[in-house]
Design a protein around this motif. Structure first.
Motif: not given
Length: 523
Positions: A284-295, A449-453
């Motif tokens: 359940l731990t994301p591997d991208y930056r918070l905010g890249c997808k909808r929080l 949004y674009n560079a959050g992985g």
């Protein structure tokens, strides 16, 4: 092509609004407040409500505080919870329509099948299930959360049981004692899983990507608190402004990585407290930056996943075989009911394939799979067409209603300008649209949004971010706060729009609260 229709006299209307959700009803109210009385709202469904009519799945609720997720021109609305549920929001929309007397402009059960710009008459010619309409101005208020994204894998059509999309919930299917599989881990999944798990014998959740989830303070609003808000002058406006500032704080974090890392730490702490199993916690731990997808926000999602009869499968679904759901990692799950919590085709504007502009091309053809507009509102080659909640206007931090009301200010001022100028049509200049969108895309390049992985519905198939606004909401509100005639040409013959005499729309205090506080632009 628009299908051939029996010859009928078209009903001439100055403004046709398509859609009767938040956007369409808000447009009708604001247009009438600005003096534009000849307005019709066409809604294909039997009743108003938009996405809050369509989404009736268990647990459906808003993830923006109710006071902010409402019109500024109804500041006295009393909400029962901090985050209102679907039924209360739908009831609010019906009450608002009644309060502002929209019954005489609303036409439910009317399906708009297509529209074509008539350059000689400088009008939109619409074909509908109720016969032809003619409009000087066309406002598309269908919203981005309209077309469900269905699970498209081999064998889905032969699944041996009910297949239910969250936006098309079948209340006739009893989940009690059933084996239920939910596909998706976005906003609808984090609401529906906790709402159904107590009834089901087993719940399996297929998660392609782990979401960032913060706690949701979803509390009932005490009657005494509402009475205090009623008695204290300006209290409700102050509460709305405070919630606006809080939501903007999330947007600030998205644009400033050190601040975002603080939110990520809070989200990880929320996960640790709710899930004790280290293997489940890792999944359940994301591997991208918070905010890249909808929080996402939920205080019940993680505890539900920790229940013994609920199982998380961190893999995509690749096939369905009979009553088995197959994952990309080889997992197979026997299930009785399959729930698609797969969201919407956000970049696909309804009717874009049947709106024909000045050169005969449809909006879909003009966009070529990559929607774009000037300030998310007007499109070159489509005169007198206004899109509400159009391309590159939203993000993961603010209320869509704040953005909507800013657009409605722009819309009413644009029509007032058109009326004063005596022209029949206005066209956004291609150069103005291109320059605006080039600036948006350049600014988006280094945002989360674009560079959050991650990959998200923010992007078109061609890889262009067509959803997000890269700057602060305050900046967007200021850009939309007044109409900019220099970005437009008016090449139709000079003639009054035949609307009532207009003056520059005057905004009352309630309007100001929708877009305030804006004390300084955030980079």
């Amino acid at each position: 092509m628009i299908p051939a229709q029996p010859r009928q006299a078209a009903r001439d209307v100055q403004v046709v609004v398509v859609g009767a959700g938040f956007s369409g009803l808000g447009a009708a109210v604001r247009l009438r407040q600005a003096g534009f009385r000849d307005v019709v709202v066409l809604e294909k469904a039997p009743q108003l409500g938009g996405t809050w009519r369509e989404n009736t799945y268990p647990g459906c609720a808003c993830d923006v505080p109710s006071t902010l997720y409402s019109y500024s021109f109804t500041p006295d609305t009393v909400w029962s919870r901090v985050f209102a549920g679907q039924r209360e929001i739908h009831a609010y929309l019906r009450t608002t329509a009644e309060r502002f007397g929209l019954g005489d402009v609303l036409r439910c059960g009317v399906d708009v099948r297509g529209a074509r710009w008539d350059p000689a008459a400088a009008r939109w010619r619409l074909e509908t299930s109720d016969g032809p309409y003619s409009a000087a101005v066309l406002v598309m208020a269908t919203g981005p959360w309209h077309v469900p994204r269905r699970l498209d894998v081999p064998g889905i059509e032969n699944f041996d049981g009910p297949v239910i999309h969250t936006a098309r919930w079948d209340h006739g299917v009893d989940l009690t004692g059933r084996r239920v599989t939910v596909v998706g881990s976005g906003a609808s999944a984090v609401q529906v899983v906790p709402a159904i798990e107590a009834r089901a014998a087993a719940v399996h959740l297929f998660q392609r990507t782990a979401p960032w989830v913060l706690p949701k303070p979803d509390l009932p609003v005490p009657a005494a608190f509402n009475r205090c808000l009623d008695r204290l002058p300006g209290a409700r406006s102050a509460l709305r402004a405070g919630q606006y500032a809080l939501q903007e704080g999330f947007g600030y974090a998205f644009r400033h990585p050190p601040v975002a890392r603080l939110l990520e730490a809070g989200a990880r702490a929320h996960l640790r407290l709710a899930v004790r199993d280290p293997e489940l916690r890792r999944a359940l731990t994301p591997d991208y930056r918070l905010g890249c997808k909808r929080l996402l926000t939920s205080s019940t999602f993680y505890p539900a996943l920790a229940r013994p009869h609920v199982r998380l499968h961190p893999t995509a679904v690749t096939a369905v075989r009979g009553n088995e759901v197959v994952g990309a990692d080889g997992t197979t799950v026997r299930t009785d009911v399959l729930i698609e919590a797969t969201g919407f085709r956000v970049g696909e504007l309804p009717l874009a394939g049947s709106l024909h502009g000045t050169d005969g091309r449809t909006l879909d053809e003009a966009w070529g799979g990559e929607p774009q507009a000037y300030l998310g509102t007007t499109v070159s080659g489509f005169p007198n067409l206004f899109l509400l909640l159009g391309p590159n206007l939203l993000g993961g931090s603010t209320s869509a209603i704040t953005v909507l009301e800013a657009q409605l200010t722009y819309l009413t001022e644009a029509l007032a300008h058109l009326d004063r100028s005596g022209h029949r049509a206005m066209h956004v200049r291609p150069a103005a649209q291109a320059a605006h969108n080039a600036g948006v895309q350049e600014a988006l390049a280094n945002t989360v949004y674009n560079a959050g992985g991650c990959t998200s519905y923010y992007f078109s198939a061609g890889g262009r971010n067509t959803f997000a606004w890269p700057w602060s909401t305050g900046r967007l509100v200021r850009r939309l706060s007044s109409f900019d005639p220099g970005a437009y040409s008016s090449d139709a013959p000079v003639r009054p729009l035949s609307l009532p005499a207009q003056t520059r729309p005057q905004h009352d205090d309630a309007t100001a609260t929708a877009t305030a506080p804006v004390t300084g632009e955030q980079p």
